[in-house]
Design a protein around this motif. Sequence first.
Motif, short mmCIF file in Angstrom:
data_model
loop_
_atom_site.label_atom_id
_atom_site.label_comp_id
_atom_site.label_asym_id
_atom_site.label_seq_id
_atom_site.Cartn_x
_atom_site.Cartn_y
_atom_site.Cartn_z
N UNK A 256 24.41 10.15 43.87
CA UNK A 256 25.25 10.67 44.94
C UNK A 256 24.41 11.48 45.92
N UNK A 257 24.62 11.25 47.21
CA UNK A 257 24.01 12.10 48.24
C UNK A 257 24.78 13.40 48.30
N UNK A 258 24.09 14.52 48.16
CA UNK A 258 24.75 15.81 48.15
C UNK A 258 24.04 16.74 49.12
N UNK A 259 24.83 17.48 49.90
CA UNK A 259 24.26 18.33 50.96
C UNK A 259 23.73 19.65 50.44
N UNK A 260 24.38 20.22 49.42
CA UNK A 260 24.04 21.58 49.01
C UNK A 260 23.52 21.60 47.57
N UNK A 261 22.50 22.39 47.38
CA UNK A 261 21.88 22.49 46.06
C UNK A 261 22.89 22.95 45.01
N UNK A 262 23.79 23.86 45.39
CA UNK A 262 24.73 24.40 44.41
C UNK A 262 25.74 23.36 43.93
N UNK A 263 25.89 22.25 44.67
CA UNK A 263 26.84 21.21 44.27
C UNK A 263 26.22 20.20 43.29
N UNK A 264 24.90 20.23 43.17
CA UNK A 264 24.23 19.21 42.37
C UNK A 264 24.60 19.31 40.89
N UNK A 265 24.58 20.52 40.35
CA UNK A 265 24.81 20.69 38.91
C UNK A 265 26.18 20.17 38.51
N UNK A 266 27.19 20.46 39.33
CA UNK A 266 28.54 20.02 39.01
C UNK A 266 28.65 18.50 39.00
N UNK A 267 28.02 17.85 39.97
CA UNK A 267 28.06 16.39 40.03
C UNK A 267 27.28 15.78 38.88
N UNK A 268 26.12 16.35 38.60
CA UNK A 268 25.30 15.81 37.53
C UNK A 268 25.97 15.99 36.17
N UNK A 269 26.76 17.04 36.03
CA UNK A 269 27.50 17.26 34.78
C UNK A 269 28.52 16.14 34.55
N UNK A 270 28.98 15.52 35.63
CA UNK A 270 29.92 14.41 35.51
C UNK A 270 29.24 13.16 34.96
N UNK A 271 27.91 13.11 35.08
CA UNK A 271 27.18 11.97 34.54
C UNK A 271 26.45 11.15 35.58
N UNK A 272 26.35 11.64 36.81
CA UNK A 272 25.63 10.90 37.84
C UNK A 272 24.33 11.61 38.21
N UNK A 273 23.47 10.93 38.93
CA UNK A 273 22.28 11.53 39.50
C UNK A 273 22.59 11.97 40.93
N UNK A 274 21.75 12.82 41.48
CA UNK A 274 21.96 13.27 42.85
C UNK A 274 20.66 13.21 43.63
N UNK A 275 20.82 13.09 44.94
CA UNK A 275 19.70 13.21 45.85
C UNK A 275 20.14 14.16 46.96
N UNK A 276 19.31 15.14 47.28
CA UNK A 276 19.68 16.17 48.24
C UNK A 276 19.41 15.70 49.66
N UNK A 277 20.43 15.83 50.52
CA UNK A 277 20.26 15.46 51.91
C UNK A 277 21.59 15.39 52.63
N UNK A 278 21.51 15.34 53.95
CA UNK A 278 22.71 15.22 54.79
C UNK A 278 22.76 13.81 55.38
N UNK A 279 23.83 13.53 56.10
CA UNK A 279 23.96 12.22 56.73
C UNK A 279 22.90 11.99 57.80
N UNK A 280 22.28 13.06 58.27
CA UNK A 280 21.23 12.92 59.29
C UNK A 280 19.84 12.74 58.69
N UNK A 281 19.73 12.77 57.38
CA UNK A 281 18.43 12.57 56.73
C UNK A 281 18.21 11.08 56.50
N UNK A 282 17.77 10.41 57.56
CA UNK A 282 17.67 8.96 57.55
C UNK A 282 16.75 8.41 56.49
N UNK A 283 15.59 9.01 56.30
CA UNK A 283 14.63 8.50 55.31
C UNK A 283 15.17 8.65 53.89
#
Length: 342
Positions: free
Chosen positions: A32-59
């Motif tokens: 999952x693309x996630x904008x804020x560092x503090x949101x990563x742990x909650x998403x990863x606890x659900x069982x997914x991986x995360x990558x930090x970035x916004x919709x403007x982070x094209x690369x």
Amino acid sequence: MTGKGSVFLLGPGFIGLQILDELLKDGYPVTVLVRREEARAKLEKLGCKTVLGSLDDGDVIRKAAAAADIVIHTATADHLPSALSILDGVDERAKSGKSTIYIHTSGCSAITDGGHGERMSDKIYEDDKPETIDSIADNAPHRSIDLAILKRRRELGTKAKISIVLPPVIYGVGKDNRLSIQIPTMARFALKHGFAGYVEGGNAVWGYIHVADLARGYLAIVHYMESAPAEEVLADPYFFIENGEEYSWKRAAEEIGKALHKAGRLSDPTPRQIPPELYSYVFGEWSGPVVGRNARNRANRLRALGWKPQEKSPWDSLASEELPIIMAEKTDFNGYSAPVAS
């Protein structure tokens, strides 16, 4: 490929979190693309991986899309750079001989008519007749992004499987007590201004879908695109997801008025037309296309796949689930100004 294909999901919000839940339950590995560092742990606890970035982070988006078998964009219908970054990743995979499934979320504002809600339109768009959707104006809401995706879709041909989903009015309470946009905004307007209001004539109609039925619809589309030949997928880019119920915007205001009157929050349940000078308290200059015009459609393709809506009606959901959350809100609501994926 063994097992489930890997998924890259953009937009873990109202729609995205519900789709994420369906994907994880079905055994898909999801990033999952996630904008804020503090949101990563909650998403990863659900069982997914995360990558930090916004919709403007094209690369960031391009690399994650190039690494995924399936990409689902639910963040917004109106951010072209993120869609193009996904398509660049899809193109990278195509050049290395790998096919990608890409599902982009548009919205039924794209098929709104040019009227002002004076009457219910006779025009009904059907997703197994893509030529009718192709005929809508290039300057329709969301359409510039859809057209850019369709152009790259033609260029990629059978090297990728790309579809566009156009949801109608979404309702229901999602994960983390998240709410949708259109009906809650109308309810918040009523609480702030003391009357249930509708934009323009009020007689135009839209279809409806509960967020849980919507998410199951996305999963059905994923399964279809995985199994269908690329030539078949290429023949029709569109999917509607609606539950068979259509209501006018005046009816929506009536239901809001009745429920808030019963709750003791409105003295008079009778709906009234919202004057243009108060449009800033709904959707500003987009109030007409978002909650005032006709957008009738039929999800023929999903029903042919065996998908069926299962959730309660919009007005039962509004009265029993959504309004209690809205009435408990403490913030001063002054309209909805963010892009609307509807």
